[in-house]
Design an enzyme around this catalytic site. Structure first.
Site, mmCIF file in Angstrom:
data_model
loop_
_atom_site.group_PDB
_atom_site.id
_atom_site.type_symbol
_atom_site.label_atom_id
_atom_site.label_comp_id
_atom_site.label_asym_id
_atom_site.label_seq_id
_atom_site.Cartn_x
_atom_site.Cartn_y
_atom_site.Cartn_z
ATOM 1 N N SER A 9 0.837 -1.079 0.074
ATOM 2 C CA SER A 9 -0.017 0.013 0.065
ATOM 3 C C SER A 9 0.727 1.168 -0.092
ATOM 4 O O SER A 9 1.639 1.474 0.967
ATOM 5 C CB SER A 9 -0.889 0.035 1.189
ATOM 6 N N HIS A 33 -0.992 -1.354 -4.443
ATOM 7 C CA HIS A 33 -2.550 -0.873 -3.572
ATOM 8 C C HIS A 33 -2.639 0.356 -3.509
ATOM 9 O O HIS A 33 -1.757 1.121 -2.699
ATOM 10 C CB HIS A 33 -2.549 -1.948 -2.469
ATOM 11 N N ASP A 35 -4.760 3.591 -2.060
ATOM 12 C CA ASP A 35 -5.995 3.930 -0.985
ATOM 13 C C ASP A 35 -6.554 5.311 -1.186
ATOM 14 O O ASP A 35 -5.872 6.309 -1.052
ATOM 15 C CB ASP A 35 -5.548 3.633 0.582
ATOM 16 N N MET A 37 -9.342 7.994 -0.045
ATOM 17 C CA MET A 37 -10.232 8.204 1.111
ATOM 18 C C MET A 37 -10.755 9.609 0.817
ATOM 19 O O MET A 37 -10.041 10.517 0.357
ATOM 20 C CB MET A 37 -9.291 8.291 2.229
ATOM 21 N N HIS A 66 -8.628 0.987 -4.193
ATOM 22 C CA HIS A 66 -9.101 0.733 -2.970
ATOM 23 C C HIS A 66 -10.202 1.817 -2.541
ATOM 24 O O HIS A 66 -9.363 3.000 -2.097
ATOM 25 C CB HIS A 66 -8.270 0.226 -1.799
ATOM 26 N N MET A 68 -12.320 4.114 -0.734
ATOM 27 C CA MET A 68 -12.863 4.290 0.774
ATOM 28 C C MET A 68 -13.637 5.823 0.690
ATOM 29 O O MET A 68 -13.406 6.555 1.220
ATOM 30 C CB MET A 68 -11.796 4.295 1.819
ATOM 31 N N MET A 141 -11.346 -6.240 5.228
ATOM 32 C CA MET A 141 -10.687 -5.246 5.978
ATOM 33 C C MET A 141 -10.224 -5.981 7.357
ATOM 34 O O MET A 141 -11.256 -6.638 8.130
ATOM 35 C CB MET A 141 -11.366 -3.987 6.099
ATOM 36 N N ASP A 179 -6.677 -6.711 3.962
ATOM 37 C CA ASP A 179 -5.983 -5.291 3.953
ATOM 38 C C ASP A 179 -5.926 -4.741 5.584
ATOM 39 O O ASP A 179 -7.025 -4.392 5.994
ATOM 40 C CB ASP A 179 -6.629 -4.440 2.945
HETATM 41 C C1 DX5 Z 1 -6.701 1.421 5.467
HETATM 42 C C2 DX5 Z 1 -6.023 0.872 4.218
HETATM 43 C C3 DX5 Z 1 -5.023 0.001 4.067
HETATM 44 C C4 DX5 Z 1 -3.571 0.677 4.797
HETATM 45 C C5 DX5 Z 1 -2.926 -0.766 5.245
HETATM 46 O O1 DX5 Z 1 -7.573 2.111 5.372
HETATM 47 O O2 DX5 Z 1 -7.043 0.350 3.409
HETATM 48 O O3 DX5 Z 1 -4.644 -0.258 2.681
HETATM 49 O O4 DX5 Z 1 -2.752 1.373 3.929
HETATM 50 O O5 DX5 Z 1 -1.607 -0.164 5.976
HETATM 51 P P1 DX5 Z 1 -1.304 -1.007 7.107
HETATM 52 O O6 DX5 Z 1 -0.378 -2.189 6.412
HETATM 53 O O7 DX5 Z 1 0.033 -0.168 7.615
HETATM 54 O O8 DX5 Z 1 -2.191 -1.390 7.823
HETATM 55 ZN ZN ZN Z 2 -6.478 -0.378 1.203
#
Ligand code: DX5
Ligand code: ZN
Length: 218
Positions: A9, A33, A35, A37, A66, A68, A141, A179
């Protein structure tokens, strides 16, 4: 069983040197990956189109976006154009406003992108089941979406096993991605429970040697 894929990520990478992070993924891992948000579905804001588009220029591994965010249906086309090979969104983010996840999954596939559905730790696995036929992957998750660096939730193993059993029972080929809080300490047990793709942020980019951290995950 096919080999477990490692998806670092980029949320945990140094944003001033994203090209270095991209090189680490290209040379050592399987999937980017990414993320996204929105500060509404989750209480954090990360990055959007410009970062995905910039990474697309150097990425030699598929980009897994991904989402969110609320209203993912409004943005899937732009993320597809930005170069996403996989796009996932949260079931609970769309159920809240009455949008049918099935329609969004179909629209992602129509864009030539692999569709995936995500559930947070407090959402039962069964919420995924009506949509499995439309998914190339489901994302379970193992922390609450929103922040990197959180502690892995142990109940994830049982959830992964349940989803794996359901996929097998129905003769489907849906991949399971996990994840949050994934590292060398739990990667093997997750793969054994039935995970196909492991997302890892801080355990990779927080390590002194990210390439060695990826090797340790394998
Ligand atoms: C959290 C994200 C993850 C995050 C994982 O909301 O979806 O992808 O980056 O990070 P680690 O591996 O540090 O938990
Ligand atoms: Zn993620």
């Amino acid at each position: 069983m096919s080999k477990t894929l490692i998806a670092p990520s980029l949320l945990a990478a140094d944003f001033l040197h994203l090209e270095d992070a991209a090189r680490i993924v290209n040379d050592n891992a399987d999937i980017f990956h990414l993320d996204v948000m929105d500060g509404t579905f989750v209480p954090n804001i990360s990055f959007g189109f410009p970062v995905v588009e910039a990474l697309a220029k150097v990425a030699r591994k598929p980009m897994d976006v991904h989402l969110m965010i609320v209203h993912p249906e409004r943005y899937v086309e732009r993320f597809a154009k930005a170069g996403a090979a996989m796009i996932s969104f949260h079931e609970e983010a769309v159920e809240a406003d009455g949008t049918d996840p099935a329609e969004i999954l179909k629209s992602i596939r129509a864009l030539g992108v692999s569709p995936g559905l995500v559930v947070n730790p407090d959402i039962p696995a069964e919420k995924l089941y009506p949509y499995l036929e439309l998914c190339d992957f489901v994302l379970i998750m193992s922390v609450f979406a929103g922040f990197g660096g959180q502690k892995f939730i142990e109940a994830t193993y049982e959830k992964v096993k349940a989803v794996r059993a359901e996929i097998r029972r129905r003769g489907l080929r849906v991949k399971i991605e996990v994840d949050g809080g994934v590292g060398a300490d739990n990667a093997r047990a997750l793969a054994k429970a039935g995970a196909d793709i492991l997302v890892a942020g801080s355990s990779v980019f927080g390590a002194d040697d990210p390439a060695a951290a990826i090797a340790a995950l394998r």
